[in-house]
Design an enzyme around this catalytic site. Structure first.
Site, PDB file in Angstrom:
ATOM      1  N   THR A  80       0.836  -1.210   0.000  1.00  0.00           N
ATOM      2  CA  THR A  80       0.000   0.000   0.000  1.00  0.00           C
ATOM      3  C   THR A  80       0.870   1.259   0.000  1.00  0.00           C
ATOM      4  O   THR A  80       0.572   2.230  -0.700  1.00  0.00           O
ATOM      5  CB  THR A  80      -0.949   0.027   1.226  1.00  0.00           C
ATOM      6  OG1 THR A  80      -1.675  -1.195   1.261  1.00  0.00           O
ATOM      7  CG2 THR A  80      -1.927   1.187   1.143  1.00  0.00           C
ATOM      8  N   HIS A 195      -8.232  -7.108   3.743  1.00  0.00           N
ATOM      9  CA  HIS A 195      -6.793  -7.382   3.826  1.00  0.00           C
ATOM     10  C   HIS A 195      -6.596  -8.846   4.175  1.00  0.00           C
ATOM     11  O   HIS A 195      -7.365  -9.395   4.966  1.00  0.00           O
ATOM     12  CB  HIS A 195      -6.180  -6.485   4.914  1.00  0.00           C
ATOM     13  CG  HIS A 195      -4.685  -6.434   4.883  1.00  0.00           C
ATOM     14  ND1 HIS A 195      -3.894  -7.506   5.225  1.00  0.00           N
ATOM     15  CD2 HIS A 195      -3.842  -5.438   4.534  1.00  0.00           C
ATOM     16  CE1 HIS A 195      -2.631  -7.169   5.095  1.00  0.00           C
ATOM     17  NE2 HIS A 195      -2.557  -5.920   4.679  1.00  0.00           N
ATOM     18  N   ASP A 254      -5.316  -0.591  -4.490  1.00  0.00           N
ATOM     19  CA  ASP A 254      -3.903  -0.335  -4.190  1.00  0.00           C
ATOM     20  C   ASP A 254      -2.956  -1.408  -4.732  1.00  0.00           C
ATOM     21  O   ASP A 254      -1.858  -1.120  -5.179  1.00  0.00           O
ATOM     22  CB  ASP A 254      -3.681  -0.086  -2.687  1.00  0.00           C
ATOM     23  CG  ASP A 254      -4.072  -1.261  -1.799  1.00  0.00           C
ATOM     24  OD1 ASP A 254      -4.577  -2.286  -2.309  1.00  0.00           O
ATOM     25  OD2 ASP A 254      -3.876  -1.157  -0.569  1.00  0.00           O
ATOM     26  N   HIS A 255      -3.399  -2.679  -4.693  1.00  0.00           N
ATOM     27  CA  HIS A 255      -2.539  -3.777  -5.157  1.00  0.00           C
ATOM     28  C   HIS A 255      -3.326  -5.073  -5.156  1.00  0.00           C
ATOM     29  O   HIS A 255      -4.488  -5.092  -4.754  1.00  0.00           O
ATOM     30  CB  HIS A 255      -1.282  -3.913  -4.289  1.00  0.00           C
ATOM     31  CG  HIS A 255      -1.574  -4.004  -2.817  1.00  0.00           C
ATOM     32  ND1 HIS A 255      -2.163  -5.101  -2.237  1.00  0.00           N
ATOM     33  CD2 HIS A 255      -1.379  -3.106  -1.802  1.00  0.00           C
ATOM     34  CE1 HIS A 255      -2.307  -4.890  -0.940  1.00  0.00           C
ATOM     35  NE2 HIS A 255      -1.848  -3.685  -0.642  1.00  0.00           N
TER      36      HIS A 255
HETATM   37  C1  GP9 Z   1      -1.967  -0.988   6.621  1.00  0.00           C
HETATM   38  C2  GP9 Z   1      -2.698  -1.073   5.337  1.00  0.00           C
HETATM   39  C3  GP9 Z   1      -2.343  -2.349   4.642  1.00  0.00           C
HETATM   40  O1  GP9 Z   1      -2.087   0.211   7.290  1.00  0.00           O
HETATM   41  O2  GP9 Z   1      -2.484   0.044   4.560  1.00  0.00           O
HETATM   42  O3  GP9 Z   1      -1.069  -2.343   4.153  1.00  0.00           O
HETATM   43  P1  GP9 Z   1      -0.582  -3.493   3.134  1.00  0.00           P
HETATM   44  O4  GP9 Z   1      -0.211  -4.662   3.959  1.00  0.00           O
HETATM   45  O5  GP9 Z   1      -1.726  -3.761   2.206  1.00  0.00           O
HETATM   46  O6  GP9 Z   1       0.566  -2.834   2.459  1.00  0.00           O
END
Ligand code: GP9
Length: 408
Positions: A80, A195, A254-255
């Site tokens: 992220t 997540h 984001d990914h």
């Molecule tokens: C953590 C969130 C997730 O604050 O932004 O991060 P990631 O593990 O997806 O990089």
């Protein structure tokens, strides 16, 4: 010294394209909300499980704005934080580690700094510990005025699960906060619930889990569906607020959420074999730009997170004097379709080059390797130049270069 910037400046000058003049300033003076959706890949859009849509709300919402179908994430280990790094700098993240940790002491001339000077309030909202990804330090370096982190939200145990504060509460608290911000503002919001390992309380599951051989993928469908519901509640409330008419809303993934370790299960779900071409194409993430002056349309432009900054700046009509940016306006008629990943793979108008193999981008057929040589060479050169900026902290010489230019 400033001479170290010359190779990058020459390269960028050669590759320069004019932003789309019809889009210049369509959102002038407006607020900007950048909504970063955790682990959200394009394959979930307009897709179903057990006969139910995975993102019913987003599927409709995307018809209201500019929706990009060939937009890729370009992150590596910084996940992220890498996407945030690209968003605000139009520089690539690093091949190892996270620039947010390793290069937070650099001089940047990031979006918040540039538009802050034009009177924007610049903020971040994300209900995680403020030190995660070193954000509290890096956001200062990028020039943000304020970071609303976990401690600024009403995080209770009932409203949390897994990684923490559930998206629905994050969204509603954030909207309240935004209504209090001095306008115009540029506010990045980052969701959290979708997540890995993609778990949810029973009463938040709106769809049965999947039936593939990967538990991760099976649960991912549920957290994606949950996130979409939280998004609905947020956007519907936002539309009723006074902010709506004066705000540009930019939503992107984001990914990836599903790594290549789950290729077999992805193949079961999508009904095809996931070779390296398909794996590459799975790195597409949604991008939707919504607001007054943005005609609803679907764009098949090939682009990535590196292109966000120049696109946003053109929509805001902000003259961005930082010449060290590797992206190009996504609406530009002059742009060449191209996206480079941190691994040095790429997609161009015609080809996808991945791990030294070359594919026809349209058909996915493997083609003669030499068709991709040019793309691989560009990828290597571009990544090395971007790295030279970050490792050498070269943006600290920007002002000197400007002075050199003026002397001429
Ligand atoms: C953590 C969130 C997730 O604050 O932004 O991060 P990631 O593990 O997806 O990089």
């Amino acid at each position: 010294d400033s001479n170290e910037l010359v190779p990058a400046l020459n390269y960028l000058n050669e590759k320069k394209v004019k932003p789309n003049p019809d889009m210049t300033g369509v959102a002038e003076g407006k607020n900007v909300i950048i909504l970063s959706l955790e682990s959200t890949q394009t394959f979930v859009v307009d897709n179903e499980l057990h006969g139910q849509e995975l993102t019913p709300y987003f599927n409709d919402l995307k018809e209201e704005g500019a929706y990009f179908t060939n937009f890729y994430h370009q992150v590596k280990q910084g996940r992220t934080s890498d996407s945030e790094f690209m968003l605000d700098n139009s520089l690539y993240g690093l091949n190892r580690g996270a620039a947010f940790f390793t290069h937070s002491g650099n001089e940047y001339e990031a979006t918040p700094e540039v538009i802050g000077e034009k009177g924007y309030t610049t903020t971040n909202m994300h209900a995680n510990d403020k030190t995660f990804w070193n954000r509290n330090v890096m956001y200062d370096s990028l020039g943000y005025d304020e970071y609303y982190s976990k401690e600024d939200y009403e995080v209770t145990e009932e409203k949390s699960y897994g990684w923490g504060y559930l998206d629905e509460y994050f969204f509603s608290d954030s909207l309240d906060k935004m209504e209090e911000l001095e306008q115009p503002f540029y506010n990045k919001m980052i969701t959290l619930t979708n997540h890995y390992p993609f778990t949810l309380p029973e009463d938040k599951k709106l769809i049965e889990e999947g039936e593939t051989s990967s538990g991760t993928l099976n649960r991912f469908f549920q957290t994606i569906r949950y996130q979409d519901e939280a998004l609905k509640q947020f956007v519907e409330e936002f539309k009723k607020s006074d902010l709506y008419d004066d705000t540009l809303l930019i939503i992107y993934g984001d990914h990836f959420g599903i790594s290549e370790n789950h290729q077999k299960a992805m193949g079961e779900y999508l009904g095809k074999d996931i070779n390296s071409y398909e794996q590459f194409q799975l790195q597409r993430v949604p991008l939707l730009i919504l607001g007054e002056g943005i005609e609803p349309s679907k764009y098949d432009t090939v682009g990535g997170q590196i292109d966000l900054r120049p696109t946003i700046m053109n929509l805001l009509g902000v003259e961005d004097e930082n010449p060290v940016q590797f992206g190009h306006d996504l609406f530009s008629e002059e742009r060449k379709d191209m996206i480079i990943t941190r691994d040095g793979d790429f997609a161009s108008e015609e080809y996808v080059g991945v791990k030294e193999s070359c594919f026809d981008r349209g058909t996915g057929e493997e083609v003669e390797g030499h068709a991709c040589s040019e793309g691989f060479e560009q990828a290597e050169e571009e990544l090395a130049l971007s790295d030279s900026i970050v490792y050498g902290d070269l943006l600290r010489y920007l002002n000197e270069t400007e002075m050199l230019e003026e002397d001429k």
